[in-house]
Design a protein around this motif. Structure first.
Motif, short mmCIF file in Angstrom:
data_model
loop_
_atom_site.label_atom_id
_atom_site.label_comp_id
_atom_site.label_asym_id
_atom_site.label_seq_id
_atom_site.Cartn_x
_atom_site.Cartn_y
_atom_site.Cartn_z
N GLU A 260 -21.18 0.44 -0.01
CA GLU A 260 -19.84 0.58 0.56
C GLU A 260 -19.29 1.98 0.33
O GLU A 260 -18.67 2.57 1.23
CB GLU A 260 -18.90 -0.47 -0.03
N ARG A 261 -19.51 2.53 -0.86
CA ARG A 261 -19.06 3.89 -1.18
C ARG A 261 -19.79 4.90 -0.29
O ARG A 261 -19.18 5.84 0.24
CB ARG A 261 -19.33 4.17 -2.66
N HIS A 262 -21.08 4.70 -0.12
CA HIS A 262 -21.91 5.57 0.72
C HIS A 262 -21.35 5.59 2.15
O HIS A 262 -21.16 6.65 2.74
CB HIS A 262 -23.35 5.04 0.69
N GLN A 263 -21.07 4.40 2.68
CA GLN A 263 -20.54 4.30 4.04
C GLN A 263 -19.13 4.90 4.13
O GLN A 263 -18.80 5.54 5.13
CB GLN A 263 -20.52 2.85 4.52
N LEU A 264 -18.33 4.73 3.11
CA LEU A 264 -16.99 5.30 3.09
C LEU A 264 -17.06 6.83 3.18
O LEU A 264 -16.28 7.45 3.91
CB LEU A 264 -16.24 4.89 1.82
N ILE A 265 -17.99 7.42 2.49
CA ILE A 265 -18.16 8.88 2.53
C ILE A 265 -18.53 9.33 3.94
O ILE A 265 -17.96 10.28 4.48
CB ILE A 265 -19.20 9.34 1.49
N ILE A 266 -19.47 8.63 4.55
CA ILE A 266 -19.90 8.96 5.92
C ILE A 266 -18.74 8.82 6.89
O ILE A 266 -18.47 9.71 7.71
CB ILE A 266 -21.10 8.09 6.34
N ASP A 267 -18.05 7.69 6.82
CA ASP A 267 -16.92 7.44 7.73
C ASP A 267 -15.82 8.47 7.56
O ASP A 267 -15.25 8.96 8.54
CB ASP A 267 -16.36 6.04 7.52
N THR A 268 -15.52 8.81 6.32
CA THR A 268 -14.46 9.78 6.04
C THR A 268 -14.85 11.16 6.54
O THR A 268 -14.02 11.89 7.10
CB THR A 268 -14.13 9.80 4.54
N ALA A 269 -16.10 11.55 6.36
CA ALA A 269 -16.57 12.85 6.86
C ALA A 269 -16.43 12.91 8.38
O ALA A 269 -15.95 13.90 8.93
CB ALA A 269 -18.02 13.08 6.45
N ARG A 270 -16.84 11.84 9.06
CA ARG A 270 -16.74 11.81 10.52
C ARG A 270 -15.27 11.89 10.96
O ARG A 270 -14.93 12.65 11.87
CB ARG A 270 -17.40 10.55 11.07
N LEU B 189 -12.70 13.13 9.31
CA LEU B 189 -12.19 14.46 8.99
C LEU B 189 -12.68 15.48 10.00
O LEU B 189 -11.91 16.33 10.46
CB LEU B 189 -12.62 14.85 7.57
N ALA B 190 -13.95 15.38 10.38
CA ALA B 190 -14.49 16.30 11.39
C ALA B 190 -13.82 16.08 12.74
O ALA B 190 -13.52 17.05 13.44
CB ALA B 190 -16.00 16.10 11.51
N GLU B 191 -13.55 14.83 13.10
CA GLU B 191 -12.89 14.55 14.37
C GLU B 191 -11.48 15.13 14.40
O GLU B 191 -11.02 15.61 15.41
CB GLU B 191 -12.84 13.05 14.67
N SER B 192 -10.80 15.09 13.26
CA SER B 192 -9.41 15.58 13.25
C SER B 192 -9.32 17.09 13.02
O SER B 192 -8.46 17.75 13.62
CB SER B 192 -8.59 14.84 12.19
N ASP B 193 -10.21 17.66 12.18
CA ASP B 193 -10.06 19.07 11.79
C ASP B 193 -11.30 19.94 12.03
O ASP B 193 -11.27 21.12 11.72
CB ASP B 193 -9.69 19.15 10.30
N GLY B 194 -12.38 19.37 12.52
CA GLY B 194 -13.61 20.13 12.75
C GLY B 194 -14.53 20.10 11.54
O GLY B 194 -14.10 19.82 10.41
N TRP B 195 -15.81 20.40 11.76
CA TRP B 195 -16.80 20.34 10.69
C TRP B 195 -16.56 21.38 9.61
O TRP B 195 -16.92 21.16 8.45
CB TRP B 195 -18.22 20.44 11.24
N ASP B 196 -15.95 22.50 9.92
CA ASP B 196 -15.67 23.49 8.90
C ASP B 196 -14.71 22.95 7.84
O ASP B 196 -14.73 23.40 6.69
CB ASP B 196 -15.09 24.78 9.51
N ALA B 197 -13.90 21.99 8.21
CA ALA B 197 -12.94 21.41 7.27
C ALA B 197 -13.58 20.38 6.34
O ALA B 197 -12.97 19.96 5.36
CB ALA B 197 -11.79 20.77 8.03
N VAL B 198 -14.79 19.97 6.66
CA VAL B 198 -15.47 18.96 5.85
C VAL B 198 -16.18 19.67 4.70
O VAL B 198 -17.22 20.30 4.89
CB VAL B 198 -16.47 18.14 6.68
N THR B 199 -15.58 19.59 3.54
CA THR B 199 -16.18 20.14 2.33
C THR B 199 -16.34 19.01 1.33
O THR B 199 -15.64 17.99 1.42
CB THR B 199 -15.29 21.24 1.71
N THR B 200 -17.23 19.18 0.38
CA THR B 200 -17.42 18.12 -0.62
C THR B 200 -16.15 17.94 -1.44
O THR B 200 -15.80 16.81 -1.79
CB THR B 200 -18.62 18.42 -1.53
N ARG B 201 -15.44 19.01 -1.70
CA ARG B 201 -14.19 18.90 -2.46
C ARG B 201 -13.16 18.07 -1.69
O ARG B 201 -12.54 17.16 -2.23
CB ARG B 201 -13.62 20.28 -2.76
N ARG B 202 -12.99 18.41 -0.42
CA ARG B 202 -12.00 17.69 0.39
C ARG B 202 -12.42 16.23 0.60
O ARG B 202 -11.58 15.33 0.57
CB ARG B 202 -11.84 18.40 1.74
N LEU B 203 -13.71 16.00 0.79
CA LEU B 203 -14.20 14.63 0.93
C LEU B 203 -13.95 13.82 -0.34
O LEU B 203 -13.52 12.67 -0.28
CB LEU B 203 -15.69 14.62 1.24
#
Length: 188
Positions: free
Chosen positions: A13-23, A25-39
């Motif tokens: 569930e944690r693994h899927q949450l990370i994937i979903d949140t990254a997607r 975040l990328a949809e709202s702010d672009g892939w450059d905004a997806v950092t491990t810190r922000r995730l």
């Protein structure tokens, strides 16, 4: 449920949450905004927990892309198997997917990810997705090499999707472009 089973379920569930949140975040702010810190902040886990699931951002983008191929493959299969014009339905589904999910499409086809295409190491989700294109073209192949035909058709759709996303094509000609591509691949 055993303690071990519960831990495995929570980890999945944690693994899927990370994937979903990254997607998301990328949809709202672009892939450059997806950092491990922000995730890590968004999922409310520490960065070490994040790294226990993924080696880094590239691995996260790869996981997002693989799930994207599974989604696209299912949608194309549904379109192909329920439509009276399967090739058109598949093409429209592909282009709609690219238009409605631009960051996911970007992860799948534009971002540099460690996924082998067209090899024994190609994930099943990619092969299945490509297989839908092959299946839609099979009735109109007329002796042409089906893999080459599918790669060329996929390339045409990808070109339209990419140019359309970059606002390089006039939207009022979308239908005409698709008609032209379809007539080139299925001239009957």
């Amino acid at each position: 449920m055993s303690v071990q089973q519960r831990r495995e379920r929570e980890r999945a569930e944690r693994h899927q949450l990370i994937i979903d949140t990254a997607r998301e975040l990328a949809e709202s702010d672009g892939w450059d905004a997806v950092t491990t810190r922000r995730l890590a902040e968004k999922v409310e886990y520490s960065q070490p927990v994040l790294y226990s699931h993924f080696k880094g951002k590239d691995a996260i983008v790869r996981a997002v892309a693989v799930q994207g191929f599974a989604d696209l493959g299912r949608q194309m299969r549904d379109a192909r198997t329920t439509a009276t014009a399967p090739l058109r339905a598949l093409a429209e589904t592909y282009l709609r997917f690219a238009r409605e999910r631009p960051a996911l499409y970007d992860a799948m086809f534009v971002q540099r990810i460690d996924i082998a295409f067209g090899s024994d190491e190609t994930p099943v989700e990619l092969r299945t997705s490509f297989g839908e294109i092959v299946a839609a073209l099979e009735p109109v192949a007329d002796g042409r090499d089906l893999d080459v035909l599918a790669e060329a058709f996929w390339s045409a759709l990808h070109g339209i999707a990419t140019l359309r996303h970059g606002q390089r094509l006039r939207p009022d000609l979308d239908e005409d472009r698709l008609d032209l591509v379809l007539s080139a691949f299925a001239p009957h």
